[in-house]
Design a protein around this motif. Structure first.
Motif, PDB file in Angstrom:
ATOM      1  N   ALA A 238       0.837  -1.207   0.000  1.00 56.25           N
ATOM      2  CA  ALA A 238       0.000   0.000   0.000  1.00 56.25           C
ATOM      3  C   ALA A 238       0.868   1.253   0.000  1.00 56.25           C
ATOM      4  CB  ALA A 238      -0.925  -0.015   1.222  1.00 56.25           C
ATOM      5  N   GLU A 239       1.949   1.214   0.747  1.00 55.60           N
ATOM      6  CA  GLU A 239       2.839   2.362   0.808  1.00 55.60           C
ATOM      7  C   GLU A 239       3.474   2.635  -0.552  1.00 55.60           C
ATOM      8  OE1 GLU A 239       5.900   3.252   4.160  1.00 55.60           O
ATOM      9  OE2 GLU A 239       7.029   2.319   2.536  1.00 55.60           O
ATOM     10  N   GLN A 240       3.905   1.581  -1.230  1.00 47.95           N
ATOM     11  CA  GLN A 240       4.526   1.775  -2.549  1.00 47.95           C
ATOM     12  C   GLN A 240       3.538   2.394  -3.539  1.00 47.95           C
ATOM     13  OE1 GLN A 240       5.830  -1.726  -4.705  1.00 47.95           O
ATOM     14  NE2 GLN A 240       7.363  -0.568  -5.849  1.00 47.95           N
ATOM     15  N   GLN A 241       2.286   1.941  -3.491  1.00 45.54           N
ATOM     16  CA  GLN A 241       1.270   2.514  -4.381  1.00 45.54           C
ATOM     17  C   GLN A 241       1.017   3.992  -4.049  1.00 45.54           C
ATOM     18  OE1 GLN A 241      -2.282  -0.139  -4.800  1.00 45.54           O
ATOM     19  NE2 GLN A 241      -0.993  -1.594  -3.707  1.00 45.54           N
ATOM     20  N   GLN A 242       0.958   4.290  -2.761  1.00 49.11           N
ATOM     21  CA  GLN A 242       0.720   5.678  -2.372  1.00 49.11           C
ATOM     22  C   GLN A 242       1.866   6.580  -2.830  1.00 49.11           C
ATOM     23  OE1 GLN A 242       1.264   7.046   1.727  1.00 49.11           O
ATOM     24  NE2 GLN A 242      -0.786   7.929   1.651  1.00 49.11           N
ATOM     25  N   VAL A 243       3.090   6.073  -2.700  1.00 51.08           N
ATOM     26  CA  VAL A 243       4.251   6.862  -3.121  1.00 51.08           C
ATOM     27  C   VAL A 243       4.214   7.115  -4.628  1.00 51.08           C
ATOM     28  CG1 VAL A 243       6.764   6.719  -3.452  1.00 51.08           C
ATOM     29  CG2 VAL A 243       5.768   6.278  -1.199  1.00 51.08           C
ATOM     30  N   ALA A 244       3.821   6.111  -5.396  1.00 45.57           N
ATOM     31  CA  ALA A 244       3.729   6.299  -6.852  1.00 45.57           C
ATOM     32  C   ALA A 244       2.768   7.434  -7.170  1.00 45.57           C
ATOM     33  CB  ALA A 244       3.276   5.005  -7.517  1.00 45.57           C
ATOM     34  N   LEU A 245       1.705   7.550  -6.382  1.00 45.37           N
ATOM     35  CA  LEU A 245       0.686   8.585  -6.616  1.00 45.37           C
ATOM     36  C   LEU A 245       1.167   9.968  -6.166  1.00 45.37           C
ATOM     37  CD1 LEU A 245      -2.450   8.875  -7.453  1.00 45.37           C
ATOM     38  CD2 LEU A 245      -2.809   9.035  -4.995  1.00 45.37           C
ATOM     39  N   ILE A 246       1.559  10.080  -4.922  1.00 46.36           N
ATOM     40  CA  ILE A 246       1.872  11.403  -4.376  1.00 46.36           C
ATOM     41  C   ILE A 246       3.181  11.962  -4.911  1.00 46.36           C
ATOM     42  CG2 ILE A 246       0.534  10.989  -2.285  1.00 46.36           C
ATOM     43  CD1 ILE A 246       3.105  10.414  -0.790  1.00 46.36           C
ATOM     44  N   SER A 247       3.995  11.098  -5.487  1.00 45.99           N
ATOM     45  CA  SER A 247       5.249  11.584  -6.078  1.00 45.99           C
ATOM     46  C   SER A 247       5.028  12.187  -7.454  1.00 45.99           C
ATOM     47  CB  SER A 247       6.244  10.424  -6.199  1.00 45.99           C
ATOM     48  OG  SER A 247       5.777   9.486  -7.161  1.00 45.99           O
ATOM     49  N   GLY A 248       3.821  12.047  -8.005  1.00 49.18           N
ATOM     50  CA  GLY A 248       3.544  12.561  -9.336  1.00 49.18           C
ATOM     51  C   GLY A 248       3.949  11.635 -10.461  1.00 49.18           C
ATOM     52  N   ARG A 249       4.357  10.411 -10.107  1.00 47.25           N
ATOM     53  CA  ARG A 249       4.800   9.472 -11.147  1.00 47.25           C
ATOM     54  C   ARG A 249       3.635   8.751 -11.805  1.00 47.25           C
ATOM     55  NH1 ARG A 249       9.161   4.896  -9.675  1.00 47.25           N
ATOM     56  NH2 ARG A 249      10.673   6.551 -10.160  1.00 47.25           N
ATOM     57  N   ALA A 250       2.568   8.471 -11.051  1.00 48.19           N
ATOM     58  CA  ALA A 250       1.463   7.671 -11.579  1.00 48.19           C
ATOM     59  C   ALA A 250       0.135   8.206 -11.076  1.00 48.19           C
ATOM     60  CB  ALA A 250       1.625   6.211 -11.180  1.00 48.19           C
ATOM     61  N   SER A 251      -0.889   8.037 -11.895  1.00 48.93           N
ATOM     62  CA  SER A 251      -2.244   8.437 -11.502  1.00 48.93           C
ATOM     63  C   SER A 251      -2.969   7.230 -10.905  1.00 48.93           C
ATOM     64  CB  SER A 251      -3.012   8.922 -12.724  1.00 48.93           C
ATOM     65  OG  SER A 251      -3.248   7.824 -13.605  1.00 48.93           O
ATOM     66  N   ALA A 252      -4.158   7.470 -10.402  1.00 44.61           N
ATOM     67  CA  ALA A 252      -4.928   6.375  -9.802  1.00 44.61           C
ATOM     68  C   ALA A 252      -5.224   5.276 -10.815  1.00 44.61           C
ATOM     69  CB  ALA A 252      -6.230   6.924  -9.220  1.00 44.61           C
ATOM     70  N   SER A 253      -5.519   5.658 -12.065  1.00 43.61           N
ATOM     71  CA  SER A 253      -5.810   4.624 -13.071  1.00 43.61           C
ATOM     72  C   SER A 253      -4.550   3.890 -13.508  1.00 43.61           C
ATOM     73  CB  SER A 253      -6.518   5.243 -14.274  1.00 43.61           C
ATOM     74  OG  SER A 253      -5.799   6.347 -14.776  1.00 43.61           O
ATOM     75  N   ASP A 254      -3.401   4.568 -13.530  1.00 38.61           N
ATOM     76  CA  ASP A 254      -2.122   3.880 -13.797  1.00 38.61           C
ATOM     77  C   ASP A 254      -1.896   2.802 -12.736  1.00 38.61           C
ATOM     78  OD1 ASP A 254      -1.612   5.738 -15.838  1.00 38.61           O
ATOM     79  OD2 ASP A 254      -0.430   7.029 -14.507  1.00 38.61           O
ATOM     80  N   ILE A 255      -2.171   3.168 -11.496  1.00 36.45           N
ATOM     81  CA  ILE A 255      -1.916   2.259 -10.368  1.00 36.45           C
ATOM     82  C   ILE A 255      -2.899   1.090 -10.379  1.00 36.45           C
ATOM     83  CG2 ILE A 255      -1.990   2.106  -7.847  1.00 36.45           C
ATOM     84  CD1 ILE A 255      -0.880   5.025  -7.862  1.00 36.45           C
ATOM     85  N   ALA A 256      -4.161   1.376 -10.642  1.00 34.89           N
ATOM     86  CA  ALA A 256      -5.156   0.294 -10.662  1.00 34.89           C
ATOM     87  C   ALA A 256      -4.804  -0.741 -11.729  1.00 34.89           C
ATOM     88  CB  ALA A 256      -6.542   0.871 -10.913  1.00 34.89           C
ATOM     89  N   ALA A 257      -4.387  -0.261 -12.906  1.00 35.22           N
ATOM     90  CA  ALA A 257      -4.009  -1.194 -13.978  1.00 35.22           C
ATOM     91  C   ALA A 257      -2.768  -1.996 -13.587  1.00 35.22           C
ATOM     92  CB  ALA A 257      -3.761  -0.416 -15.274  1.00 35.22           C
ATOM     93  N   GLY A 258      -1.832  -1.348 -12.914  1.00 39.09           N
ATOM     94  CA  GLY A 258      -0.621  -2.042 -12.507  1.00 39.09           C
ATOM     95  C   GLY A 258      -0.870  -3.118 -11.469  1.00 39.09           C
ATOM     96  N   VAL A 259      -1.688  -2.798 -10.475  1.00 39.62           N
ATOM     97  CA  VAL A 259      -1.991  -3.785  -9.440  1.00 39.62           C
ATOM     98  C   VAL A 259      -2.696  -5.002 -10.056  1.00 39.62           C
ATOM     99  CG1 VAL A 259      -3.381  -4.251  -7.389  1.00 39.62           C
ATOM    100  CG2 VAL A 259      -2.056  -2.141  -7.542  1.00 39.62           C
ATOM    101  N   ALA A 260      -3.660  -4.725 -10.947  1.00 40.30           N
ATOM    102  CA  ALA A 260      -4.386  -5.826 -11.585  1.00 40.30           C
ATOM    103  C   ALA A 260      -3.440  -6.717 -12.384  1.00 40.30           C
ATOM    104  CB  ALA A 260      -5.488  -5.268 -12.476  1.00 40.30           C
ATOM    105  N   LEU A 261      -2.537  -6.097 -13.103  1.00 47.95           N
ATOM    106  CA  LEU A 261      -1.559  -6.865 -13.880  1.00 47.95           C
ATOM    107  C   LEU A 261      -0.663  -7.691 -12.963  1.00 47.95           C
ATOM    108  CD1 LEU A 261       0.122  -7.681 -16.329  1.00 47.95           C
ATOM    109  CD2 LEU A 261       1.232  -5.434 -16.254  1.00 47.95           C
TER     110      LEU A 261
END
Length: 524
Positions: A238-261
């Motif tokens: 969860a922390e890694q996903q949050q960091v991807a978001l708040i760092s400006g590297r990934a959006s919520a939809s980028d993250i959702a697709a990545g987790v599913a994959l």
């Protein structure tokens, strides 16, 4: 003296400067008995995006399209614009804990998850205590929190676990790279100048998020392999996903697709693990007795457990577990010739040599024994080689997919070495030196399995072989570590010289299978 990370080490630490890190990396090339720490890591900006990684050869998956990833919405889509707005809102009020987490993950998720995995494996490396009647309970995956907790992460178990997680992560990231360059969605900070880039700018498309892929695949497989650490694993994911978001590297939809994959790839590997032979690796009393009977029939003294009370042998059928780069026929064909007969003059000479060395051990040899003990509550020999690889992977400034390739290749070779080594051990069932001469005072924990060939020698030769291929400038160091690891078992009084020499030759041949694959996987 630096040490391997233990369960007492917090997972979250601020990274040290690159200068300090490089000094540490260079120190590992010396003749020091220090073990490189797996904790401090600098931030990594990839030197190459590896844009063609989606075309690299797969190992388990049929190809990247085995897992479908739908196209993302265009960056002009109102829903995506709303995702960008939420990132700006989050960046406006970052907490100290969030800033610390950004620093932690800036060294790369592949390296961090390998550290986390080694810490968890070390915590699980505890053999069951005996029951009052002298029998031993068996950890039960269906009830992992019962006594004894599941798993007992002994060297073969750990080698298999490291390999499953590493290979699955590599396959998932290759798939992610395929879709990244199909869809070419830029990172949020590139689309909206109001969003800051708080992680190194990799210039790699953001959909699906590589950080989320790693979180998804690692969390799914690590909770399967180490179920009692589920809370810690999920928290890190969860922390890694949050960091991807708040760092400006990934959006919520980028993250959702990545987790599913990541989860989809993990499911493929979980299915493989369910039928790879591990469930039967513990054998049965009838199998244990037949192994001893076979040795007796050949005119040899069979191995016996010297634990008190005698413990069942460790995973006597692990030699039948599915390998990554070798077929069952390959395992048999690569099996070394027999050890010296227990009644031979050579065995008497080698046993006497063990006793002589133990009785005149130097301080340097004693330090070597301690360094390579890799016993209870450690990362085990395969994890030790992952720790050796870590500074080289970090200093190379690899992309995440190439960093994952390094760990996948290394851990496939280490797992295959475990399978092949255990095949030889239980085929010959050869006694330890202290069984033939009880006056030998062993200098480390006595492994509860047959002597021939040496596991440390096998693991280390395979690991050195792969790392020397990946990092030729470190080959001299890796080979020196292999020799030291192998000889540590003679100094400890638990292996004969023939176990060691044959083990190193065997491990090199096993490692060559993975190196042959690496030369043609399209990554060079």
């Amino acid at each position: 003296m630096t040490t391997i990370v233990t369960k007492k080490t917090p997972l979250l630490r601020t990274s040290i400067s690159a200068a300090i890190f490089l000094a540490l990396a260079l120190s590992t090339s010396s003749c020091s008995k220090d073990i490189p720490t797996s904790e401090p890591l600098p931030a990594v900006t990839p030197a190459n995006t590896d844009a063609n990684a989606g075309a690299w050869k797969m190992i388990v998956l049929s190809g990247p399209t085995q897992i479908a990833v739908a196209a993302p919405a265009p960056v002009s889509d109102p829903g995506y614009q709303s995702e960008l707005a939420s990132i700006k809102t989050a960046q406006a009020s970052l907490t100290d804990a969030q800033k610390t987490a950004i620093t932690y993950w800036s060294s790369g998720g592949v390296l961090r998850w390998n550290q986390i995995m080694r810490e968890i494996a070390a915590r699980s490396d505890l053999p069951p205590s005996p029951n009052p009647d002298g029998s031993y309970p068996v950890p039960n995956p269906a009830n992992p929190f019962a006594n004894p907790q599941y798993p007992f992460s002994n060297p073969p178990y750990a080698a298999r676990a490291y390999s499953y997680v590493s290979v699955a992560q590599f396959e998932a990231l290759k798939t992610a790279w395929y879709y990244k360059y199909q869809y070419n969605r830029p990172s949020p900070f590139k689309t909206d100048t109001g969003i800051k880039a708080l992680l190194p700018d990799s210039n790699i498309p953001s959909y699906p998020s590589e950080d989320a892929v790693e979180a998804g695949v690692n969390a799914a497989l690590l909770t399967l392999l180490f179920p009692t650490s589920v809370d810690e694993i999920n928290a890190k994911a969860a922390e890694q996903q949050q960091v991807a978001l708040i760092s400006g590297r990934a959006s919520a939809s980028d993250i959702a697709a990545g987790v599913a994959l990541g989860k989809a790839v993990a499911a493929v590997f979980a299915a493989r693990a369910a039928t790879d032979g591990m469930k039967a690796a513990g054998g049965s009393p009838a199998i244990w007795q037949s192994l001893a009977a076979n040795a007796t029939a050949r005119g040899e003294i069979p191995w016996i457990s010297q634990d008190g009370p005698p413990r069942p042998p460790m995973l006597p059928v692990f030699g039948k577990v599915k390998a990554w780069m070798m077929t069952p026929t390959d395992i048999v064909n690569e099996r070394p010739g027999p050890p010296p007969s227990t009644s031979s003059a050579q065995m008497q000479t080698e046993t006497a040599e063990v006793k002589s060395i133990v009785n005149s051990l130097t301080r340097d040899q004693q330090a070597t024994v301690y360094k390579w003990a890799d016993g209870v509550s450690t990362v085990t020999p395969p994890g030790h080689w992952d720790a050796i690889a870590e500074p080289y992977i970090s200093a190379a400034s690899f992309s995440e997919v190439r960093a994952s390739r390094s760990f996948a290749l290394l851990n496939m070779a280490l797992h295959d070495a475990a399978v092949a080594c255990w095949d030889a051990k239980y085929f010959y069932f050869n006694p330890r030196p202290s069984q033939l001469d009880p006056s030998i005072k062993t200098q480390t924990g006595l492994p509860n399995f047959p002597s021939y060939v040496s596991g440390h020698s096998d693991f280390s030769a395979a690991g050195s072989d792969v790392l020397s291929y990946l990092f030729p400038s470190g080959a001299t160091y890796f080979q020196a570590q292999m020799q030291e690891a192998a000889m540590s078992r003679l100094y400890a009084g638990i292996h004969y010289r023939s176990d060691i020499n044959v083990g190193m030759d065997h491990g090199k041949r096993i490692g060559d299978y993975t190196v042959s694959f690496a030369k043609t996987d399209g990554a060079n």
